[in-house]
Design a protein around this motif. Structure first.
Motif, mmCIF file in Angstrom:
data_model
loop_
_atom_site.group_PDB
_atom_site.id
_atom_site.type_symbol
_atom_site.label_atom_id
_atom_site.label_comp_id
_atom_site.label_asym_id
_atom_site.label_seq_id
_atom_site.Cartn_x
_atom_site.Cartn_y
_atom_site.Cartn_z
ATOM 1 N N THR A 52 0.799 -1.331 0.010
ATOM 2 C CA THR A 52 -0.039 0.008 -0.229
ATOM 3 C C THR A 52 0.771 1.328 -0.041
ATOM 4 O O THR A 52 1.863 1.389 0.873
ATOM 5 N N ASP A 53 0.803 2.047 -0.996
ATOM 6 C CA ASP A 53 1.672 3.149 -1.189
ATOM 7 C C ASP A 53 1.127 4.403 -0.290
ATOM 8 O O ASP A 53 0.200 4.029 0.326
ATOM 9 N N ALA A 109 -0.295 7.044 -1.142
ATOM 10 C CA ALA A 109 -1.494 7.466 -1.367
ATOM 11 C C ALA A 109 -2.745 6.546 -1.028
ATOM 12 O O ALA A 109 -3.736 6.747 -1.268
ATOM 13 N N LYS A 164 -2.984 3.557 -2.409
ATOM 14 C CA LYS A 164 -3.271 2.789 -3.359
ATOM 15 C C LYS A 164 -2.271 1.175 -3.301
ATOM 16 O O LYS A 164 -1.254 1.196 -2.931
ATOM 17 N N GLU A 165 -3.229 0.269 -3.572
ATOM 18 C CA GLU A 165 -2.527 -1.171 -3.611
ATOM 19 C C GLU A 165 -1.581 -1.301 -4.631
ATOM 20 O O GLU A 165 -2.236 -1.126 -6.020
ATOM 21 N N VAL A 166 -0.324 -1.657 -4.524
ATOM 22 C CA VAL A 166 0.316 -1.815 -5.890
ATOM 23 C C VAL A 166 0.939 -3.402 -5.754
ATOM 24 O O VAL A 166 1.659 -3.843 -4.790
#
Length: 81
Positions: free
Chosen positions: A36-37, A39, A41-43
């Motif tokens: 999870t970055d 922001a 967002k899951e990467v």
């Protein structure tokens, strides 16, 4: 590209192997991470034999990953807390 985030998931394989002395040991091979970055967002990060991973990571660890322009994970470094 460099992505920094917290590991939320680790997928891999586990095998029993023998060390150089012939003693049984658990061999863990990570195949992918989901982070999870900053922001939120899951990467997903797919690992290959060419990916440099200095230390195995676990969920909750913060990492820095270098990603190629083709989307390949080049390296993963666990960041100190």
């Amino acid at each position: 590209m460099i992505v920094i985030g917290e590991v939320s998931q680790v997928e891999g394989e586990f095998h029993m192997t023998k060390d150089h002395q012939g003693l049984a040991k658990l061999d863990i091979v990570d195949k992918s991470y989901v982070i999870t970055d900053r922001a939120g967002k899951e990467v997903p990060l797919e690992l290959s034999d060419d990916t440099k991973v200095l230390n195995r990571v676990n969920p909750g660890d913060k990492i820095e990953a270098k990603i190629s322009s083709e989307g390949h994970t080049l390296s993963v470094i666990r960041l100190k807390p």
